[in-house]
Design a protein around this motif. Structure first.
Motif, PDB file in Angstrom:
ATOM      1  N   ARG A  88       0.855  -1.316   0.160  1.00 52.62           N
ATOM      2  CA  ARG A  88       0.092   0.037  -0.033  1.00 52.62           C
ATOM      3  C   ARG A  88       0.902   1.393  -0.063  1.00 52.62           C
ATOM      4  NH1 ARG A  88      -2.662  -0.481   6.065  1.00 52.62           N
ATOM      5  NH2 ARG A  88      -0.677  -0.183   7.260  1.00 52.62           N
ATOM      6  N   ILE A 130      -2.587   4.530  -6.086  1.00 46.26           N
ATOM      7  CA  ILE A 130      -2.768   4.323  -4.390  1.00 46.26           C
ATOM      8  C   ILE A 130      -3.325   5.803  -3.830  1.00 46.26           C
ATOM      9  CG2 ILE A 130      -1.197   4.124  -2.506  1.00 46.26           C
ATOM     10  CD1 ILE A 130       0.246   1.939  -3.988  1.00 46.26           C
ATOM     11  N   ALA A 133      -6.921   5.810  -4.856  1.00 46.54           N
ATOM     12  CA  ALA A 133      -7.580   4.570  -4.506  1.00 46.54           C
ATOM     13  C   ALA A 133      -8.620   4.552  -5.487  1.00 46.54           C
ATOM     14  CB  ALA A 133      -8.328   4.797  -3.279  1.00 46.54           C
ATOM     15  N   PRO A 157      -6.218  -0.682  -7.658  1.00 48.28           N
ATOM     16  CA  PRO A 157      -6.013  -0.882  -6.077  1.00 48.28           C
ATOM     17  C   PRO A 157      -6.699  -2.068  -5.881  1.00 48.28           C
ATOM     18  CG  PRO A 157      -7.885   0.707  -6.484  1.00 48.28           C
ATOM     19  CD  PRO A 157      -7.319   0.387  -7.840  1.00 48.28           C
ATOM     20  N   LEU A 165      -7.014  -0.103   1.774  1.00 51.78           N
ATOM     21  CA  LEU A 165      -6.211  -0.352   0.660  1.00 51.78           C
ATOM     22  C   LEU A 165      -4.903  -1.191   1.050  1.00 51.78           C
ATOM     23  CD1 LEU A 165      -5.506   1.961  -2.110  1.00 51.78           C
ATOM     24  CD2 LEU A 165      -3.465   0.393  -1.319  1.00 51.78           C
ATOM     25  N   ALA A 168      -1.470  -2.509  -4.769  1.00 54.88           N
ATOM     26  CA  ALA A 168      -1.777  -2.063  -6.113  1.00 54.88           C
ATOM     27  C   ALA A 168      -1.258  -3.136  -7.205  1.00 54.88           C
ATOM     28  CB  ALA A 168      -1.260  -0.662  -6.525  1.00 54.88           C
TER      29      ALA A 168
END
Length: 318
Positions: A88, A130, A133, A157, A165, A168
């Protein structure tokens, strides 16, 4: 080219126009993170020990993701693309590319351990995905850094079972002739793969729960609810949280599935649930009322009283 690209970025950021999401990311890169689009050093790489620690924190998740990453690479690897997964923070933890392309991707920093967060590299597929999102494409000169304009990046994501989250997923291309249409096609596959990884991680997090799929597909991910044996919702994916107003992240307070899904929650619904439980017990016991009562943890007389109240005959039928 680098100078003209940098000049365009700077003039756009310094203008008073509200602009697009892309220009907003350029503005964050320069004004918030203090980055220079002409900076030439490659992305920062973490030590091998730090990389191992980051992988260890996501060990179970990475095990679930590996088959999906392999499948995605089988689809795009022969087209000059690499497949990457980051944590993340935007640090690459897993990477796949053809041997013929590996030197190029290593030179670009698209390799395990490199930091592609927006605060480090400015607008780029991984970092901006990221930061915002959401799934996106950063195609060539949409990148903030001039040295990154040789690549096209397609990202999505991945949200964990708690709605936060967690990673990715990125496909980056080293092909100068890759068309925008093909880029959009790959982007759709990336988003679908991210959704599949998220789904499998969610199911693994609630192995004893019943998983309910939401009635509508949402672009931000799978709409899944985890429901326990008491028909209480104990988990929800990010998309489900947004769809049903359950908050975007963290542990959710258990609540009746009927409250969320709009089913009848009156006393008649409670009676139907009790009737169903009694009929299941009678069916399992093959009509043996003593055995059915033992399974339910009640006396035989109590079972008969409940059956009479609910209109259930001794054969288990209404």
């Amino acid at each position: 080219m680098s100078k003209s690209h940098a000049d365009y970025i700077i003039s756009t950021v310094e203008s008073d126009h509200v602009g697009t999401r892309l220009t907003a990311s350029w503005r964050r890169s320069m004004m918030k993170h203090g980055l220079d689009p002409t900076r030439t050093p490659a992305p920062k790489r973490f030590s091998d020990m730090e990389i191992q620690e980051r992988r260890a924190r996501l060990e179970g998740f990475m095990d679930l993701a590996t088959p999906q990453l392999d499948h995605l690479f089988q689809m795009v690897g022969n087209t000059g693309c690499s497949v990457l997964m980051t944590d993340r923070d935007g640090v690459i933890l897993d990477q796949r590319s053809k041997d013929a392309d590996s030197d190029t991707f290593q030179d670009w920093g698209l390799w395990a351990g490199f930091d592609w967060s927006e605060k480090s590299e400015g607008t780029n597929g991984i970092g901006t995905c990221i930061a915002e999102a959401r799934s996106l494409i950063i195609h060539r000169d949409e990148h903030f850094m001039s040295r990154n304009t040789v690549m096209s990046c397609m990202d999505a994501p991945i949200f964990g079972p708690d709605g936060e989250l967690i990673a990715a997923l990125d496909v980056s291309s080293c092909r100068a002739d890759q068309t925008e249409a093909y880029t959009r096609l790959i982007s759709g596959v990336v988003a679908q793969t991210a959704k599949q990884i998220e789904t499998e991680a969610f199911r693994a997090a609630f192995p004893k729960a019943r998983i309910i799929t939401g009635p509508e597909e949402r672009p931000e991910g799978a709409v899944l609810l985890a429901v326990d044996q008491d028909d209480l919702i104990v988990g929800a994916t990010r998309a489900a949280r947004r769809a049903f107003g359950l908050g975007l992240g963290g542990k959710i307070d258990p609540r009746p599935a009927s409250d969320i899904l709009g089913r009848d929650s009156t006393s008649s619904a409670l009676e139907r649930a009790e009737r169903a439980a009694l009929k299941r017990a009678i069916a399992r016991a093959g009509g043996n009322m003593s055995a059915a009562a033992r399974e339910l943890g009640i006396g035989r007389a109590t079972l008969y009283r409940r059956m009479k109240r609910l209109g259930i005959g001794e054969n288990g039928e209404n």
